[in-house]
Design an enzyme around this catalytic site. Structure first.
Site, mmCIF file in Angstrom:
data_model
loop_
_atom_site.group_PDB
_atom_site.id
_atom_site.type_symbol
_atom_site.label_atom_id
_atom_site.label_comp_id
_atom_site.label_asym_id
_atom_site.label_seq_id
_atom_site.Cartn_x
_atom_site.Cartn_y
_atom_site.Cartn_z
ATOM 1 N N LYS A 13 15.914 -28.637 20.515
ATOM 2 C CA LYS A 13 17.237 -29.509 21.261
ATOM 3 C C LYS A 13 16.244 -28.919 22.884
ATOM 4 O O LYS A 13 16.329 -30.307 23.326
ATOM 5 C CB LYS A 13 18.189 -28.307 21.089
ATOM 6 N N ARG A 87 26.716 -21.753 27.232
ATOM 7 C CA ARG A 87 26.593 -20.973 25.925
ATOM 8 C C ARG A 87 27.296 -19.737 25.685
ATOM 9 O O ARG A 87 27.159 -19.377 24.594
ATOM 10 C CB ARG A 87 24.976 -20.540 26.594
ATOM 11 N N ARG A 126 5.875 -20.555 16.596
ATOM 12 C CA ARG A 126 6.348 -21.325 19.075
ATOM 13 C C ARG A 126 5.821 -20.058 19.669
ATOM 14 O O ARG A 126 4.884 -19.911 20.079
ATOM 15 C CB ARG A 126 7.631 -21.558 18.882
ATOM 16 N N ARG A 132 6.052 -16.712 26.242
ATOM 17 C CA ARG A 132 7.363 -16.571 26.158
ATOM 18 C C ARG A 132 7.434 -14.971 26.462
ATOM 19 O O ARG A 132 6.994 -14.805 24.978
ATOM 20 C CB ARG A 132 8.824 -17.431 25.706
ATOM 21 N N ARG A 143 17.705 -12.499 19.846
ATOM 22 C CA ARG A 143 18.576 -14.269 20.332
ATOM 23 C C ARG A 143 19.505 -14.929 19.029
ATOM 24 O O ARG A 143 20.621 -15.587 19.183
ATOM 25 C CB ARG A 143 17.719 -15.397 20.558
HETATM 26 P P1 ADP Z 1 16.053 -20.967 23.303
HETATM 27 O O1 ADP Z 1 17.306 -21.685 23.429
HETATM 28 O O2 ADP Z 1 14.831 -20.963 22.361
HETATM 29 O O3 ADP Z 1 16.679 -19.701 22.824
HETATM 30 P P2 ADP Z 1 16.369 -21.719 26.413
HETATM 31 O O4 ADP Z 1 14.794 -21.299 26.966
HETATM 32 O O5 ADP Z 1 17.116 -22.250 26.235
HETATM 33 O O6 ADP Z 1 15.952 -20.500 24.698
HETATM 34 O O7 ADP Z 1 16.818 -20.262 26.726
HETATM 35 C C1 ADP Z 1 16.182 -18.871 27.098
HETATM 36 C C2 ADP Z 1 16.467 -17.736 27.943
HETATM 37 O O8 ADP Z 1 17.544 -17.998 29.011
HETATM 38 C C3 ADP Z 1 18.664 -17.483 27.122
HETATM 39 O O9 ADP Z 1 17.778 -16.113 26.323
HETATM 40 C C4 ADP Z 1 18.680 -16.224 28.397
HETATM 41 O O10 ADP Z 1 18.589 -15.252 28.092
HETATM 42 C C5 ADP Z 1 18.403 -17.296 28.907
HETATM 43 N N1 ADP Z 1 19.715 -18.691 29.194
HETATM 44 C C6 ADP Z 1 19.151 -19.777 29.249
HETATM 45 N N2 ADP Z 1 20.446 -20.452 29.332
HETATM 46 C C7 ADP Z 1 21.740 -18.984 29.490
HETATM 47 C C8 ADP Z 1 23.083 -19.142 29.562
HETATM 48 N N3 ADP Z 1 23.739 -21.265 29.985
HETATM 49 N N4 ADP Z 1 24.018 -19.022 29.684
HETATM 50 C C9 ADP Z 1 23.509 -17.551 29.532
HETATM 51 N N5 ADP Z 1 21.848 -17.423 29.766
HETATM 52 C C10 ADP Z 1 21.167 -18.141 29.560
#
Ligand code: ADP
Length: 183
Positions: A13, A87, A126, A132, A143
């Site tokens: 995404k 989320r 990745r 990360r 996750r």
């Molecule tokens: P991915 O979708 O690959 O897991 P992201 O970069 O979108 O990675 O998110 C990484 C982390 O950031 C999540 O595992 C969470 O801890 C935090 N995070 C991101 N967006 C949100 C959200 N909307 N609500 C809560 N935590 C979030």
């Protein structure tokens, strides 16, 4: 234009959001990227977020809602693509209220679908050079579970307004599938 892009971790995404942002001249709001920057800056939000993120858990809804409320209000007159937010159901409820107060609407919700096995394979790949802290196998699994438990219910929440797109295939192919479906 206000777009929302969803999908499990590893669905691509972020990649598609960047392409769409460029194509439609939208501000790309990746909450993951924003939070990682906050951590780097040692900001108050960053300090709150760090432990949750490193363990692959969600940062509390209030933190995200406050952050996105001010960001979306600032960007009131701009096109945006939301990547990684909402989320959870409470975040989706909060987002409707934010848009209501700004007199705005979501124009399209894109959901990228990919099989679980493909996802794990992509994320492990990745992880080799992402740098990360949440890209270890154990955290990746967490996750995925967090996604299934807290984020997947949004598909039902937005039912009827969602554009489901097959995320298996090349980046270009997936972009093409999305573009065909955007109103
Ligand atoms: P991915 O979708 O690959 O897991 P992201 O970069 O979108 O990675 O998110 C990484 C982390 O950031 C999540 O595992 C969470 O801890 C935090 N995070 C991101 N967006 C949100 C959200 N909307 N609500 C809560 N935590 C979030």
């Amino acid at each position: 234009m206000k777009l929302l892009i969803m999908g499990p971790p590893g669905a691509g995404k972020g990649t598609q959001a960047k392409i769409l942002a460029h194509k439609f001249n939208l501000v790309h709001l990746s909450t993951g990227d924003i939070l990682r920057k906050e951590i780097d800056r040692n900001s108050e939000v960053g300090l709150k977020a760090q432990t949750y993120m490193n363990a692959g858990n969600l940062v509390p809804d209030e933190v995200l809602l406050e952050m996105m409320n001010s960001t979306l209000t600032e960007l009131k007159d701009e096109g945006v693509i939301l990547d990684g937010f909402p989320r959870t159901i409470p975040q989706a409820d909060g987002l409707s209220k934010i848009f209501q107060s700004l007199n705005q609407d979501i124009d399209a919700i894109i959901n990228i679908e990919v099989d679980k096995d493909v996802l794990i394979r992509r994320l492990v790949e990745r992880a080799k050079n992402s740098g990360r802290a949440d890209d270890t196998e154990e955290v990746i699994k967490n996750r995925q579970n967090v996604y299934l438990e807290l984020t997947a219910p949004l598909i039902e929440f937005y039912h009827g307004n969602i554009i489901n797109v097959d995320g298996d295939g090349s980046i270009d192919k997936v972009t093409e599938r999305i573009l065909k479906r955007i109103p």
